[in-house]
Design a protein around this motif. Structure first.
Motif, PDB file in Angstrom:
ATOM      1  N   ARG A 231     -16.616   1.415  -4.911  1.00 63.18           N
ATOM      2  CA  ARG A 231     -16.937   0.284  -4.041  1.00 63.18           C
ATOM      3  C   ARG A 231     -15.873   0.042  -2.968  1.00 63.18           C
ATOM      4  NH1 ARG A 231     -21.177  -1.731  -6.925  1.00 63.18           N
ATOM      5  NH2 ARG A 231     -21.063  -1.529  -9.195  1.00 63.18           N
ATOM      6  N   GLY A 232     -14.882   0.912  -2.902  1.00 66.99           N
ATOM      7  CA  GLY A 232     -13.865   0.801  -1.866  1.00 66.99           C
ATOM      8  C   GLY A 232     -12.627   0.023  -2.268  1.00 66.99           C
ATOM      9  N   THR A 233     -12.528  -0.397  -3.508  1.00 72.21           N
ATOM     10  CA  THR A 233     -11.332  -1.100  -3.972  1.00 72.21           C
ATOM     11  C   THR A 233     -10.170  -0.117  -4.044  1.00 72.21           C
ATOM     12  OG1 THR A 233     -12.679  -2.607  -5.301  1.00 72.21           O
ATOM     13  CG2 THR A 233     -10.329  -2.489  -5.821  1.00 72.21           C
ATOM     14  N   VAL A 234      -9.032  -0.481  -3.433  1.00 65.50           N
ATOM     15  CA  VAL A 234      -7.881   0.419  -3.366  1.00 65.50           C
ATOM     16  C   VAL A 234      -7.197   0.507  -4.727  1.00 65.50           C
ATOM     17  CG1 VAL A 234      -5.646   0.846  -2.294  1.00 65.50           C
ATOM     18  CG2 VAL A 234      -7.526  -0.049  -0.920  1.00 65.50           C
ATOM     19  N   LEU A 235      -7.027   1.734  -5.196  1.00 69.26           N
ATOM     20  CA  LEU A 235      -6.389   1.977  -6.485  1.00 69.26           C
ATOM     21  C   LEU A 235      -4.991   2.556  -6.337  1.00 69.26           C
ATOM     22  CD1 LEU A 235      -9.455   3.600  -8.293  1.00 69.26           C
ATOM     23  CD2 LEU A 235      -8.814   1.180  -8.219  1.00 69.26           C
ATOM     24  N   ALA A 236      -4.754   3.279  -5.245  1.00 59.21           N
ATOM     25  CA  ALA A 236      -3.429   3.846  -4.970  1.00 59.21           C
ATOM     26  C   ALA A 236      -3.257   3.899  -3.464  1.00 59.21           C
ATOM     27  CB  ALA A 236      -3.291   5.241  -5.575  1.00 59.21           C
ATOM     28  N   ARG A 237      -2.166   3.344  -2.975  1.00 60.38           N
ATOM     29  CA  ARG A 237      -1.928   3.290  -1.533  1.00 60.38           C
ATOM     30  C   ARG A 237      -0.449   3.493  -1.259  1.00 60.38           C
ATOM     31  NH1 ARG A 237       0.372  -1.574   0.086  1.00 60.38           N
ATOM     32  NH2 ARG A 237       0.382  -3.238  -1.487  1.00 60.38           N
ATOM     33  N   ASN A 238      -0.093   3.446   0.035  1.00 63.23           N
ATOM     34  CA  ASN A 238       1.307   3.572   0.448  1.00 63.23           C
ATOM     35  C   ASN A 238       1.729   2.303   1.178  1.00 63.23           C
ATOM     36  OD1 ASN A 238       1.264   6.507  -0.238  1.00 63.23           O
ATOM     37  ND2 ASN A 238      -0.137   6.583   1.485  1.00 63.23           N
ATOM     38  N   TYR A 239       2.976   1.954   1.048  1.00 62.82           N
ATOM     39  CA  TYR A 239       3.492   0.827   1.822  1.00 62.82           C
ATOM     40  C   TYR A 239       4.892   1.158   2.315  1.00 62.82           C
ATOM     41  CZ  TYR A 239       6.499  -0.566  -2.082  1.00 62.82           C
ATOM     42  OH  TYR A 239       7.464  -0.589  -3.060  1.00 62.82           O
ATOM     43  N   SER A 240       5.269   0.524   3.391  1.00 62.03           N
ATOM     44  CA  SER A 240       6.575   0.772   3.994  1.00 62.03           C
ATOM     45  C   SER A 240       7.601  -0.226   3.471  1.00 62.03           C
ATOM     46  CB  SER A 240       6.476   0.664   5.521  1.00 62.03           C
ATOM     47  OG  SER A 240       7.724   0.919   6.122  1.00 62.03           O
ATOM     48  N   ALA A 241       8.790   0.294   3.144  1.00 61.07           N
ATOM     49  CA  ALA A 241       9.881  -0.579   2.673  1.00 61.07           C
ATOM     50  C   ALA A 241      11.201  -0.047   3.219  1.00 61.07           C
ATOM     51  CB  ALA A 241       9.903  -0.626   1.152  1.00 61.07           C
TER      52      ALA A 241
END
Length: 631
Positions: free
Chosen positions: A76-86
């Motif tokens: 359904r498009g729910t994000v399970l693994a993503r990237n973020y900047s830190a």
């Protein structure tokens, strides 16, 4: 007179020898210069291109640019693994005069733990001196501001932004999604074997388990490179050119993460597994193994105390019970035994036996769970009321070879082929298996009495929850078996093109439809007037199922009472089912370790999962939690 003449000739001879030596020296000098000129010509003319390239290589270095990892979402498009900047605090060793003093000074401004120093040392050994290396990751805003105020004290040190992997739902579906962690020696060997060494230059992380591991090369992307001019001391002077990296492909799973989350919650603190499959495609709707773990702990190197807590827990949260746990199927094996009897001609639906409550064989009495027996029992009643004696008799009549051949066609005792690594085969017992399993000749012999317990899903039987779920889905789908899979399609990060993972039929079993319908009607009867009646009372749909209870250890003829047995030795509770019975949309297998009776522990979990998937109805406790979160 002669003496005087000899004296006059001596200077002439000395002069001649001198001239000879001078001539010889001249020839040597000329030869040396000739060799030097020849060597000069060889280097400057013949090998000009080679040494020009070498000089250019020494002057220019390629610095890898790590690509952004692909995103993983559910159906359904729910994000399970993503990237973020830190923010990370990074040191360029070639720009620092005293590395130890710099690290000590940084420790007085920003918290630098021993594990940070250890990781930095390891990176330093593997990297070039002009590359910047992180000494601290994920700085807070306060730490960034504190360093900025003291920036002038630390030449060669700067704050940079880097991408980090994040699992927004934490422990939910962690055994299916998996996690990434730092690359080790074994990973490097695997990368080299797959011809990906150049593409992983500069990469520090790799998928270790789950989808992150099995689709690693899709998710990783393509590394970019920056051409950097360096001086004789190895210091970077300027950037000459840049080839940007290509982000990894995105994955859309067949998983329904809300269904997954509900299934995990209704297990509570119990150990177990649940696998839900879409029978018509093989798509995995939920893959549960409890207890679970938080994959975020592993991303930047798990702390030793966290690892000890996970690794030494008696509940074994790192074990993927759905794929790696092998359990006796108990009475959930009976529908498959009944189908085998119909297909092999050993029984007809209306053929009945008289059940006195036991079956005698070879001087041993195999008891039924109901004292006094079930009376006259045909196939329908044997499944609905789970009559052991019927299947003791059936197993004896069929024989172990016939049972093993039929069960192999359903996928028992073999990997299902799911797109996750490390799946267990389980144990499909047979005389051939026993010969492979045991070393001593006296252990290798198959005894006829061992076949009796096989008929009720005990004995040597040991299958994974996903094997049980797959076999159930095959019955629901009238003999058509699809390979279980978690990835629905892969989206190319450059073009946006979606590559569907087409349902892959593994085999079509030539069952008579009338035989399949006989089994399905009996499994419906389990939930309408049999062992699953209480769990499915008032359901807004018709579900077909079978309860099961599997012994963990032998009672040696004694009566089983859970209160008298240690928790870890209590029976396992199992349940298999599909719904709606006429047009199945979902098939599942539920296991609750040491949960006791399947009707009490496993069937209610299946009911709540079906209620949500088919009706959108949330379990009471979960619904209350959701309302509280919204408030």
């Amino acid at each position: 007179m002669a003496l005087a003449q000899a004296s006059l000739n001596a200077p002439d001879r000395e002069l001649e020898r001198f001239r000879f030596r001078v001539a010889l020296a001249g020839v040597a000098v000329v030869a040396a210069f000739a060799l030097l000129l020849a060597r000069f010509f060889h280097l400057q003319v013949v090998q000009h291109e080679y040494y020009t390239t070498r000089a250019e290589d020494n002057r220019i270095s390629l610095v890898p640019i790590v690509p952004s990892r692909g995103v993983i979402v559910d159906r359904r498009g729910t994000v399970l693994a993503r990237n973020y900047s830190a923010y990370t605090l990074e040191i360029t060793p070639s720009k620092v005069d005293d590395l130890e003093a710099t690290i000590e000074g940084l420790g007085r401004v920003i918290d630098v733990q021993p594990k940070d120093r250890k990781r930095f040392r390891k990176l330093l050994e593997e990297s070039k001196t002009f590359e910047s290396l992180p000494i601290r990751t994920r700085l807070s805003e306060e730490e960034v501001a504190r360093f900025a105020a003291n920036r002038y004290l630390f030449p060669g040190v700067e704050v940079k932004a880097r991408l980090f992997r994040h699992y927004p739902l934490g422990p939910v579906a962690s055994h299916a999604i998996g996690y990434i962690s730092r690359i080790n020696k074994r990973d490097l060997e695997m990368i080299d074997d797959n011809g990906q060494t150049a593409n992983y230059k500069g990469s520090e992380h790799i998928g270790k388990t789950g989808i992150e591991q099995s689709y690693e090369f899709d998710l990783h992307g393509e590394a970019g490179y920056e051409q950097v001019e360096i001086d004789a001391g190895g210091r970077a002077i300027r950037s000459l050119a840049r080839t940007p990296p290509v982000q990894g492909n995105n994955l859309t799973l067949t998983l329904d993460v809300k269904l997954q989350e509900i299934a995990e919650k209704v297990f509570g603190d119990r150990r177990g597994a649940l696998v839900a499959i879409e029978p018509s495609t093989g798509g995995i709707l939920a893959l549960v193994s409890t207890p679970t773990f938080d994959p975020n702990l592993f991303v930047d190197g798990i702390r030793s105390d966290d690892w000890d807590a996970l690794n030494n827990s008696p509940d074994k949260p790192m074990l993927n019970r759905a794929l790696n746990g092998a359990y006796p199927p108990g009475s959930t094996f009976k529908p498959f035994m009944a189908l085998a009897a119909l297909e092999t001609g050993k029984r007809t639906p209306g053929q009945a036996i008289s059940d006195p409550g036991y079956f005698n064989f070879g001087g041993h009495q195999f008891r039924d769970d109901k004292k006094g027996g079930h009376g006259s029992v045909d196939m329908h009643k044997s499944i609905v009321h789970s009559c052991d004696t019927y299947y003791y008799t059936l197993a004896n009549d069929m024989g172990i070879d016939s049972i093993a051949r039929f069960m192999a066609t359903l996928g028992f005792g073999q990997e299902t082929g799911i797109d996750l690594e490390g799946e267990s085969e389980g144990v499909l017992p047979s005389p051939e298996w026993k010969k492979r399993r045991f070393k001593r000749p006296e252990q290798q012999k198959w005894f006829a009495g061992e076949t009796i317990s096989i008929g009720i899903g005990q004995g040597y039987n040991a299958y994974t929850p996903i094997q049980l779920a797959l076999a159930t889905a095959v019955v629901a789908n009238n003999g058509i078996m699809f390979r279980p899979h978690l990835v629905k399609y892969i989206t190319d990060s450059r073009t946006g093109e979606k590559t569907m993972i087409e349902p892959e039929p593994l085999r079509v079993l030539p069952w008579k439809q009338s035989h399949v319908e006989t089994i399905k009607r009996a499994m419906v009867g389990v939930n309408t007037h049999g062992t699953g009646t209480r769990a499915f009372a008032g359901a807004g749909y018709v579900a077909a199922g079978k309860t099961g209870t599997a012994q963990v250890f032998s009672l040696k003829g004694g009566d089983y009472k859970a209160s008298r047995v240690k928790k870890e030795l209590r029976d396992h509770a199992l349940y298999i089912a599909f719904a709606p019975a006429d047009k199945p949309q979902i098939a599942l297998a539920v296991l609750v370790e040491n949960g006791g009776f399947g009707a009490q522990s496993a069937a209610p979990i299946a009911r709540m999962v079906f209620d949500y998937y088919l009706l959108g109805k949330l379990p009471k406790g979960v619904a209350e939690e959701d309302e509280a979160e919204e408030d």
